[in-house]
Design an enzyme around this catalytic site. Structure first.
Site, PDB file in Angstrom:
ATOM      1  N   HIS A 126     -10.514  10.119   9.616  1.00  0.00           N
ATOM      2  CA  HIS A 126     -10.580  11.576   9.484  1.00  0.00           C
ATOM      3  C   HIS A 126     -10.614  12.320  10.808  1.00  0.00           C
ATOM      4  CE1 HIS A 126     -11.123  11.926   5.097  1.00  0.00           C
ATOM      5  NE2 HIS A 126     -11.736  10.761   5.191  1.00  0.00           N
ATOM      6  N   THR A 156      -8.873  21.589   5.354  1.00  0.00           N
ATOM      7  CA  THR A 156      -8.702  21.899   3.933  1.00  0.00           C
ATOM      8  C   THR A 156      -8.999  23.372   3.683  1.00  0.00           C
ATOM      9  OG1 THR A 156     -10.953  21.112   3.577  1.00  0.00           O
ATOM     10  CG2 THR A 156      -9.160  19.601   2.996  1.00  0.00           C
ATOM     11  N   LYS A 199      -7.292  26.319   1.047  1.00  0.00           N
ATOM     12  CA  LYS A 199      -8.013  27.224   0.133  1.00  0.00           C
ATOM     13  C   LYS A 199      -7.526  28.656   0.312  1.00  0.00           C
ATOM     14  CE  LYS A 199     -12.068  24.322   0.914  1.00  0.00           C
ATOM     15  NZ  LYS A 199     -13.283  24.238   1.758  1.00  0.00           N
ATOM     16  N   LYS A 219     -12.161  23.784  17.352  1.00  0.00           N
ATOM     17  CA  LYS A 219     -11.677  24.741  16.343  1.00  0.00           C
ATOM     18  C   LYS A 219     -11.430  26.120  16.958  1.00  0.00           C
ATOM     19  CE  LYS A 219     -13.993  22.307  12.491  1.00  0.00           C
ATOM     20  NZ  LYS A 219     -13.007  22.150  11.401  1.00  0.00           N
ATOM     21  N   LYS A 259     -15.490  27.974   9.196  1.00  0.00           N
ATOM     22  CA  LYS A 259     -15.468  26.507   9.324  1.00  0.00           C
ATOM     23  C   LYS A 259     -16.616  26.155  10.256  1.00  0.00           C
ATOM     24  CE  LYS A 259     -11.185  26.855  10.784  1.00  0.00           C
ATOM     25  NZ  LYS A 259     -10.408  25.805  10.142  1.00  0.00           N
ATOM     26  N   ARG A 260     -16.972  24.885  10.369  1.00  0.00           N
ATOM     27  CA  ARG A 260     -18.015  24.505  11.315  1.00  0.00           C
ATOM     28  C   ARG A 260     -17.663  25.022  12.717  1.00  0.00           C
ATOM     29  NH1 ARG A 260     -22.148  20.827   9.662  1.00  0.00           N
ATOM     30  NH2 ARG A 260     -22.798  21.081  11.825  1.00  0.00           N
TER      31      ARG A 260
HETATM   32  C1  LIG Z   1     -13.451  23.710   2.930  1.00  0.00           C
HETATM   33  C2  LIG Z   1     -14.728  23.816   3.636  1.00  0.00           C
HETATM   34  C3  LIG Z   1     -14.856  23.318   4.942  1.00  0.00           C
HETATM   35  C4  LIG Z   1     -13.703  22.720   5.700  1.00  0.00           C
HETATM   36  O1  LIG Z   1     -13.034  23.772   6.371  1.00  0.00           O
HETATM   37  P1  LIG Z   1     -12.004  23.480   7.558  1.00  0.00           P
HETATM   38  O2  LIG Z   1     -11.486  24.848   7.860  1.00  0.00           O
HETATM   39  O3  LIG Z   1     -10.957  22.577   6.993  1.00  0.00           O
HETATM   40  O4  LIG Z   1     -12.775  22.881   8.659  1.00  0.00           O
HETATM   41  C5  LIG Z   1     -16.076  23.436   5.577  1.00  0.00           C
HETATM   42  N1  LIG Z   1     -17.127  23.998   4.963  1.00  0.00           N
HETATM   43  C6  LIG Z   1     -17.040  24.494   3.718  1.00  0.00           C
HETATM   44  C7  LIG Z   1     -18.253  25.119   3.097  1.00  0.00           C
HETATM   45  C8  LIG Z   1     -15.848  24.419   3.013  1.00  0.00           C
HETATM   46  O5  LIG Z   1     -15.790  24.901   1.759  1.00  0.00           O
END
Ligand SMILES: *Cc1c(COP(=O)(O)O)cnc(C)c1O
Length: 743
Positions: free
Chosen positions: A279, A578, A582, A476, A470-471
């Site tokens: 990953h 991911t 979304k 990022k 995101k984190r």
């Molecule tokens: C989908 C999701 C992530 C992953 O987000 P990325 O932009 O792919 O890093 C992280 N935290 C939450 C709460 C999510 O729903």
């Protein structure tokens, strides 16, 4: 309720009782048992495996405390423990009849019947089962989470010594194993308790799998020995990153030491059962456990790892005679500095399939991180592009959009997401654009009301909602977004009368508590927000909001309300992402780099429907080779210089002018993610975003094309590929009414 088809009935039933289902939903705790995308992916996979009728189990740890709750106080992150089980968890069922022992420490002895691991400390693993219903198919699978239980006789010697109270208190020690989730995302922290957690899960899970196999007709016993011949045909163990990679030596140990199989047979069974999903390629995230720690906690496993490695290196030697450097680089054992075990190498060697999580990422694995392994065994390497469950990430979270899609193309898209492509023909249809635009506007209004109610911030709901959640991590590049915000602010200040597309820029995400730079990035965003939001010259044009405590339930409210999705990692660093999917599924447009699954999203929708900018992986590589000098960009671009000088000089932190010197230093001297190199192209792409937003017809056409192109990113497609190409089974969704539906 959605998957069981009883959402309407439950809604109605609560209404009849004078209750509001949404109020009830707000009372339910998030099961925050993961850090970010990795754990969320597993949850989407469980939904898809149940929906595709696969006989699959999820295994994990029942952490007493999940990912911390983030509070923002005085513009800084504060962590609060996530006591999610405080009021009980109605969805779980303890299964004490399946409780299992897990051993730690001890030593290895030679006996007539082979090696034995003795004098160990025992902790019990109590399973808690959580139901995972499939969508409309009357299937319910199980997520089995292990909780640590002290053995009855734990610290018995203290009873004999008479210190009864201390002995009871010490029972907590063993139960600490499942106490708390380590809050690092994409970062390896080699702590003893973390290693114990990983082994605890593997050991309990493998015993559970073998018990179930023995109870099946395939594990028929001849005299005392179980027949393991059919094990790899009946059992597939998919390793979600290297965190469960001790499953490999543990399965070997059980087959050899307990079941008395010969090594070669045990290794054949193990590799045919196991498969490994990588990953991340970030070096600081790769698990490399110190040999000294393994020696003390898992001495028998260390021996087995050494022997797996020895036999593997013999094969390398045979294929590449005399190539000592290759052997060193492919070894599981790293000799330079403190001796460590490379868990990714162990996972590759102990698996029959290795996959990355987006096409680009899988190429990087083959050409870079695992190049030598790919050269030796090219057929082991696969790609499985990540996906998300359309049930949660559209049907549940965005009923307005779901309804208008159903009106156009029927109601089977939640299980056949490719059908969304049929919406393409209405992308230019002014009437459908109006309907899609109305749903988005309603979602934005609802989210704006939430922001006002929960956080007391007022936003302009007709402004462009620009969202980066995101984190928080340097790779990022929340800092790149921050530089854009400062640039917009400086423009407004320079010419307050110039034409401006109003924006509300929202950034959210948790910083790992020990990640100082990530916490400083949050602080900077809050400081910039404070300046921007309180400047009367700025007015309604620009608002900056840090979204507190980003988590799944908040994501479900954000995605439907987003106009613009920020996916701006340095090319080659985000394995897939991911969150990007979304947003796309909910009709947000993406501004993004050619990284992770963004590449495939662009391919699906076409470059006309996405704002791609920045260096490609190849260009990043070139720059790295040439030598990156951030000052070239700083000195060559007056806007960059102004932004960085403001950060550096305390413009956003007047009470502590040195507060963000460290951040400026990173941007100018230590930035491994080349933020300034992508700045100019990012600003250009953002200007194109603003111009496009002025043309709502064009914007909505693009939004519809995004929704219509997102079929590939259903986790049903991902899981169907895992099933066919790694697990050797055929998935299918079969509509079956629940026996109780409608009652
Ligand atoms: C989908 C999701 C992530 C992953 O987000 P990325 O932009 O792919 O890093 C992280 N935290 C939450 C709460 C999510 O729903």
């Amino acid at each position: 309720m959605i998957n069981l088809g009883i959402q309407g009935a439950c809604d109605e039933a609560l209404y009849q009782l004078g209750l509001d289902i949404e109020e009830l939903e707000d009372l339910e705790e998030d099961a925050g048992l993961g850090n970010g995308g990795l754990g969320r992916l597993a949850a989407c996979f469980l939904d898809s495996m149940a929906t595709l009728g696969l006989a699959a189990y999820g295994y994990g740890i029942r952490y007493e405390y999940g990912i911390f709750a983030q509070k923002i106080r005085n513009g800084e992150q504060k962590e609060e423990p996530d006591d999610w089980l405080r009021y009980g968890n109605p969805w779980e069922k303890a299964r004490p009849e399946y409780m299992l022992p897990v051993n730690f420490f001890g030593r290895v002895i030679d006996t007539d019947e082979g090696k034995k691991w003795v004098d160990t400390q025992v902790v019990f693993a109590m399973p808690y089962d959580n139901p995972i219903p499939g969508y409309g198919n009357n299937v319910v699978n199980t997520l089995r989470l292990w909780s640590a239980k002290s053995p009855i006789d734990f610290n018995l010697k203290f009873f004999n010594d008479g210190d009864y109270i201390q002995a009871v208190l010490d029972r907590n020690l063993a139960e600490n194993i499942s106490r708390v989730l380590y809050p690092n995302d994409n970062f390896f922290e080699g702590k003893e308790l973390r290693l114990k957690q990983e082994y605890f899960m593997c050991a309990a899970t493998l015993q559970d799998i073998i018990r179930r196999y023995k109870a099946s007709k395939f594990g028929s016993r001849e005299a005392v020995r179980t027949d393991f011949k059919h094990f790899p045909d009946k059992v597939a163990i998919q390793l979600n990153d290297t965190h469960p990679s001790l499953a490999i030596p543990e399965l070997m140990r059980i087959l050899i030491d307990v079941e008395k199989l010969p090594w070669d047979e045990a290794f054949d069974i193990t590799t045919r059962a196991c498969a490994y999903t990588n990953h991340t390629v970030l070096p600081e995230a790769l698990e490399r456990w110190p040999v000294s720690l393994l020696q003390s906690i898992l001495p028998r496993h260390l021996e087995i790892i050494y022997h797996i490695n020895f036999l593997f290196l013999e094969k390398v030697k045979e294929k590449y005679p005399g190539d000592m450097d290759r052997m060193r680089r492919m070894s599981c054992v790293e000799e330079e500095g403190e001796k460590r075990i490379n868990m990714a190498h162990l996972s590759i060697i102990g698996s029959h399939a290795v996959n990355g999580v987006a096409a680009l990422h899988s190429e990087i694995l083959k050409n870079d991180l695992f190049k030598l392994f790919y050269e030796m065994e090219p057929n082991k390497f696969q790609n499985k592009t990540n996906g998300i469950t359309p049930r949660r990430w559209l049907l549940l979270c965005n009923p307005g959009l779901s309804d208008i899609i159903c009106e156009k193309i029927g109601d089977e898209w939640p299980v056949h997401l490719d059908q969304l492509v049929a919406l393409k023909k209405w992308a230019k249809d002014a009437n459908f654009q109006r309907i899609v635009g109305k749903v988005k506007q309603e979602n934005k209004l609802r989210f704006a009301q939430l922001l006002e109610k929960e956080y007391g911030v007022k936003v302009n709901p007709s402004s462009l909602f620009d969202i980066h959640v995101k984190r928080i991590h340097e790779y990022k590049r929340q800092l790149l977004n921050c530089l854009h915000i400062i640039t917009l602010y400086n423009r407004i200040k320079k010419d307050p009368t110039a034409k401006f597309t109003p924006r509300t820029i929202m950034i959210g995400g948790k910083a790992a508590p020990g990640y100082h730079t990530a916490k400083q990035i949050i602080k900077l965003i809050c400081a910039v927000a404070n300046v921007v939001n309180n400047d009367p010259i700025v007015g309604d044009k620009l608002k900056v909001i840090f979204l507190e405590n980003y988590r799944v339930t908040l994501a479900e409210k954000i995605m439907p309300a987003a106009d613009l999705s920020e996916q701006i990692s340095t090319a080659g660093t985000e394995a897939s992402g991911t969150g990007n999917m979304k947003f796309m599924l909910n009709g947000a447009l993406t501004i993004g780099t050619m990284d992770g699954a963004n590449v495939e999203m662009a391919e699906e929708m076409g470059l006309d429907n996405i704002f791609i900018f920045g260096m490609t992986v190849e260009q990043v590589e070139e720059l790295k080779k040439k030598g990156y000098n951030a000052y070239d960009y700083y000195n060559g671009n007056a806007d960059i210089k102004q932004c960085v000088d403001q950060i550096q000089g305390g413009f956003f932190s007047p009470s502590n002018p040195n507060e963000f010197k460290g951040i400026a230093d990173i941007l100018l001297k230590y930035d491994g993610y080349y933020t300034l190199a992508d700045y100019a192209d990012y600003i250009k792409a953002q200007d194109k975003v603003s111009a496009t937003y002025q043309n709502q017809g064009k914007w909505l056409e693009m939004a519809i094309n995004n929704i219509a192109s997102s079929g590939k990113f259903s986790s049903d497609r991902t899981i169907a590929e895992y099933a066919r190409e790694i697990w050797g089974v055929e998935p299918s969704w079969e509509k079956l009414p629940s026996p109780n539906a409608g009652n």
